[in-house]
Design a protein around this motif. Sequence first.
Motif, PDB file in Angstrom:
ATOM      1  N   LYS A 248      -8.461 -41.121  -4.762  1.00 16.11           N
ATOM      2  CA  LYS A 248      -9.429 -41.774  -3.883  1.00 16.11           C
ATOM      3  C   LYS A 248     -10.812 -41.917  -4.492  1.00 16.11           C
ATOM      4  O   LYS A 248     -11.600 -42.742  -4.075  1.00 16.11           O
ATOM      5  CB  LYS A 248      -9.557 -40.986  -2.571  1.00 16.11           C
ATOM      6  N   ALA A 249     -11.152 -41.081  -5.458  1.00 14.58           N
ATOM      7  CA  ALA A 249     -12.518 -41.059  -5.971  1.00 14.58           C
ATOM      8  C   ALA A 249     -12.672 -41.997  -7.154  1.00 14.58           C
ATOM      9  O   ALA A 249     -12.520 -41.597  -8.303  1.00 14.58           O
ATOM     10  CB  ALA A 249     -12.912 -39.634  -6.355  1.00 14.58           C
ATOM     11  N   ASP A 250     -12.931 -43.255  -6.896  1.00  9.32           N
ATOM     12  CA  ASP A 250     -13.190 -44.209  -7.956  1.00  9.32           C
ATOM     13  C   ASP A 250     -14.571 -43.923  -8.526  1.00  9.32           C
ATOM     14  O   ASP A 250     -15.577 -44.079  -7.836  1.00  9.32           O
ATOM     15  CB  ASP A 250     -13.141 -45.639  -7.425  1.00  9.32           C
ATOM     16  N   ASN A 251     -14.641 -43.508  -9.784  1.00  8.18           N
ATOM     17  CA  ASN A 251     -15.923 -43.185 -10.391  1.00  8.18           C
ATOM     18  C   ASN A 251     -16.823 -44.414 -10.379  1.00  8.18           C
ATOM     19  O   ASN A 251     -16.498 -45.431 -10.996  1.00  8.18           O
ATOM     20  CB  ASN A 251     -15.705 -42.697 -11.829  1.00  8.18           C
ATOM     21  N   PRO A 252     -17.956 -44.355  -9.678  1.00  5.89           N
ATOM     22  CA  PRO A 252     -18.801 -45.550  -9.564  1.00  5.89           C
ATOM     23  C   PRO A 252     -19.371 -46.004 -10.901  1.00  5.89           C
ATOM     24  O   PRO A 252     -19.621 -47.200 -11.087  1.00  5.89           O
ATOM     25  CB  PRO A 252     -19.900 -45.109  -8.594  1.00  5.89           C
ATOM     26  N   TYR A 253     -19.546 -45.081 -11.830  1.00  2.17           N
ATOM     27  CA  TYR A 253     -20.053 -45.472 -13.146  1.00  2.17           C
ATOM     28  C   TYR A 253     -19.044 -46.361 -13.868  1.00  2.17           C
ATOM     29  O   TYR A 253     -19.420 -47.298 -14.586  1.00  2.17           O
ATOM     30  CB  TYR A 253     -20.358 -44.224 -13.983  1.00  2.17           C
ATOM     31  N   ASP A 254     -17.766 -46.079 -13.671  1.00  2.33           N
ATOM     32  CA  ASP A 254     -16.731 -46.893 -14.302  1.00  2.33           C
ATOM     33  C   ASP A 254     -16.663 -48.301 -13.714  1.00  2.33           C
ATOM     34  O   ASP A 254     -16.201 -49.235 -14.378  1.00  2.33           O
ATOM     35  CB  ASP A 254     -15.361 -46.224 -14.143  1.00  2.33           C
ATOM     36  N   LYS A 255     -17.128 -48.443 -12.483  1.00  8.44           N
ATOM     37  CA  LYS A 255     -17.063 -49.743 -11.810  1.00  8.44           C
ATOM     38  C   LYS A 255     -18.236 -50.658 -12.156  1.00  8.44           C
ATOM     39  O   LYS A 255     -18.195 -51.861 -11.880  1.00  8.44           O
ATOM     40  CB  LYS A 255     -17.031 -49.538 -10.291  1.00  8.44           C
TER      41      LYS A 255
ATOM     42  N   ILE B  38     -21.326 -55.863 -12.214  1.00  8.84           N
ATOM     43  CA  ILE B  38     -22.325 -56.729 -12.850  1.00  8.84           C
ATOM     44  C   ILE B  38     -21.723 -58.092 -13.169  1.00  8.84           C
ATOM     45  O   ILE B  38     -22.374 -59.134 -13.004  1.00  8.84           O
ATOM     46  CB  ILE B  38     -22.881 -56.073 -14.124  1.00  8.84           C
ATOM     47  N   ALA B  39     -20.484 -58.100 -13.603  1.00  9.01           N
ATOM     48  CA  ALA B  39     -19.809 -59.373 -13.887  1.00  9.01           C
ATOM     49  C   ALA B  39     -19.679 -60.218 -12.615  1.00  9.01           C
ATOM     50  O   ALA B  39     -19.845 -61.449 -12.654  1.00  9.01           O
ATOM     51  CB  ALA B  39     -18.435 -59.110 -14.492  1.00  9.01           C
ATOM     52  N   LYS B  40     -19.393 -59.568 -11.492  1.00 10.29           N
ATOM     53  CA  LYS B  40     -19.294 -60.296 -10.215  1.00 10.29           C
ATOM     54  C   LYS B  40     -20.644 -60.869  -9.798  1.00 10.29           C
ATOM     55  O   LYS B  40     -20.723 -61.999  -9.303  1.00 10.29           O
ATOM     56  CB  LYS B  40     -18.758 -59.362  -9.126  1.00 10.29           C
ATOM     57  N   VAL B  41     -21.702 -60.097  -9.990  1.00 14.01           N
ATOM     58  CA  VAL B  41     -23.035 -60.590  -9.652  1.00 14.01           C
ATOM     59  C   VAL B  41     -23.403 -61.788 -10.525  1.00 14.01           C
ATOM     60  O   VAL B  41     -23.927 -62.790 -10.046  1.00 14.01           O
ATOM     61  CB  VAL B  41     -24.088 -59.470  -9.799  1.00 14.01           C
ATOM     62  N   LYS B  42     -23.094 -61.686 -11.802  1.00  8.90           N
ATOM     63  CA  LYS B  42     -23.393 -62.789 -12.714  1.00  8.90           C
ATOM     64  C   LYS B  42     -22.639 -64.050 -12.310  1.00  8.90           C
ATOM     65  O   LYS B  42     -23.195 -65.166 -12.317  1.00  8.90           O
ATOM     66  CB  LYS B  42     -23.040 -62.389 -14.146  1.00  8.90           C
TER      67      LYS B  42
ATOM     68  N   LEU C 130     -27.358 -50.130 -12.131  1.00  8.10           N
ATOM     69  CA  LEU C 130     -27.011 -51.293 -11.318  1.00  8.10           C
ATOM     70  C   LEU C 130     -28.138 -52.317 -11.352  1.00  8.10           C
ATOM     71  O   LEU C 130     -27.915 -53.500 -11.614  1.00  8.10           O
ATOM     72  CB  LEU C 130     -26.740 -50.861  -9.875  1.00  8.10           C
ATOM     73  N   ASP C 131     -29.368 -51.870 -11.087  1.00  3.03           N
ATOM     74  CA  ASP C 131     -30.509 -52.785 -11.080  1.00  3.03           C
ATOM     75  C   ASP C 131     -30.710 -53.437 -12.446  1.00  3.03           C
ATOM     76  O   ASP C 131     -30.953 -54.646 -12.553  1.00  3.03           O
ATOM     77  CB  ASP C 131     -31.778 -52.037 -10.670  1.00  3.03           C
ATOM     78  N   ALA C 132     -30.628 -52.631 -13.508  1.00  2.86           N
ATOM     79  CA  ALA C 132     -30.818 -53.170 -14.850  1.00  2.86           C
ATOM     80  C   ALA C 132     -29.751 -54.204 -15.188  1.00  2.86           C
ATOM     81  O   ALA C 132     -30.040 -55.246 -15.786  1.00  2.86           O
ATOM     82  CB  ALA C 132     -30.792 -52.037 -15.875  1.00  2.86           C
ATOM     83  N   GLY C 133     -28.513 -53.922 -14.791  1.00  2.00           N
ATOM     84  CA  GLY C 133     -27.437 -54.868 -15.060  1.00  2.00           C
ATOM     85  C   GLY C 133     -27.604 -56.173 -14.296  1.00  2.00           C
ATOM     86  O   GLY C 133     -27.337 -57.250 -14.826  1.00  2.00           O
ATOM     87  N   ILE C 134     -28.063 -56.076 -13.050  1.00  2.23           N
ATOM     88  CA  ILE C 134     -28.316 -57.281 -12.255  1.00  2.23           C
ATOM     89  C   ILE C 134     -29.426 -58.110 -12.894  1.00  2.23           C
ATOM     90  O   ILE C 134     -29.330 -59.337 -13.010  1.00  2.23           O
ATOM     91  CB  ILE C 134     -28.674 -56.902 -10.806  1.00  2.23           C
ATOM     92  N   GLY C 135     -30.492 -57.424 -13.324  1.00  2.00           N
ATOM     93  CA  GLY C 135     -31.587 -58.138 -13.975  1.00  2.00           C
ATOM     94  C   GLY C 135     -31.158 -58.809 -15.254  1.00  2.00           C
ATOM     95  O   GLY C 135     -31.528 -59.961 -15.528  1.00  2.00           O
TER      96      GLY C 135
END
Length: 414
Positions: free
Chosen positions: A186-193, A198-202, A275-280
């Motif tokens: 159940k514990a999807d490591n958020p760092y791995d995601k 970021i690809a989805k945001v792009k 997350l913020d850096a990747g979005i930017g």
Amino acid sequence: MLRRSLLALSVAAVACGAVVLGTSGSAGAAPPASTKGKTYVALGDSYAAGYQLPPPSVATGQPVVGCDQTTGDYPHILAAQLGLKLTDVTCSGATTVDFTNSQDVTGTPDPAPQLDVFKKIQPDLVTITIGGNDLGFTSIAGACAATPPGDSTSRVIGNGKLGAGLLQYATCRDYFSAPTSANGGKADNPYDKLPSVIAKVKAAVAAVQKAAPKAKVAVIAYPAIAPDAKNTPKGGCYTSLKQNADPTSMINPFPSALPFTDTDIPYLQVLQQRLDAGIGQAAQQLGASYADIYPSSLSHSACQPESTRWVEPLTPDDGGLNVLHPNLRGTTAMADALNPVVRQLFAPVAAPTTSSATTEPTTGTSATSGGASAAPLAATGSRTPVGATVLLGTLLLAAGASLLLVGRRARRQH
């Protein structure tokens, strides 16, 4: 970025406090001629929608009632500052999927895909805040909320779901780092995601650009929820619901609780920073403009006093139900970060100084507020700040002073 259906807060715990509406340095000035009357569409999630802000904000009912959009969101503030004609389709709980699909909201008809509205208007300007729900901060915050040391009810919630994988961990960092076989997968490591998010945001930003090629695109991510080391109080940020309990209060018996351990505060901080850096980075790679709210927000996180914070803790103290979301100062700060970026996008092109001089048009440039461009995602590997987008896990505020916080055992570390 919170769906109301994911929020289990008792009505008895509605937060109270003085409402202080942050004021922009340009709020009283007349809108510049370069932006006045320009059409503007706002896209995004609850950080853009002004989720559950207190008065003087009121619900807009747009694009549908279930989106929990308010008049205190940053699109409304920015539109007032710059004289823009706003169409606000931001909706709490939105993910990148909801740009092209009808979002499932609770209790009301579902809104149209956000891009459908955008395409019809073909605006001069669009702002975007998206990605936090794709990462899954509801689950993350639910797993990180911790009971006080020695509490016999301490337990961890498997991926934020009550009763799933009730294994005990000292911190949510340990929980998310554990082998998936130890917690039922159940514990999807958020760092791995992060890379896929970021690809989805792009892709979402690219879809916006394709839908209205002439629109100016400005992206803003999320103000810090957790502080960096420099802005963390000497005693840490951990405050349980019981710690500040005031059983005499009928309005907010558990004010300003931020039940994240001293280990998990930096864990969450780094996550949001990345997350913020990747979005930017994604926005700038596409030639969109990026307003970098993160650096200036670190001293205004949910760990700070009510008088200075931009994001509310797990139990808001500003009069709203904006759990782990911006308060009115926060939404104003987001508008203020976007203001110079948008002005630059519509600034008149300077004429040549002499008849013999030539000026090459600038294309594909991207502005960043505060002078700080988003660092590449790969460059944010150190465990420094994070401020993530939100949210709480399943929480039960009982009437009176008693509370059962479903999280995992907190072990204070100093």
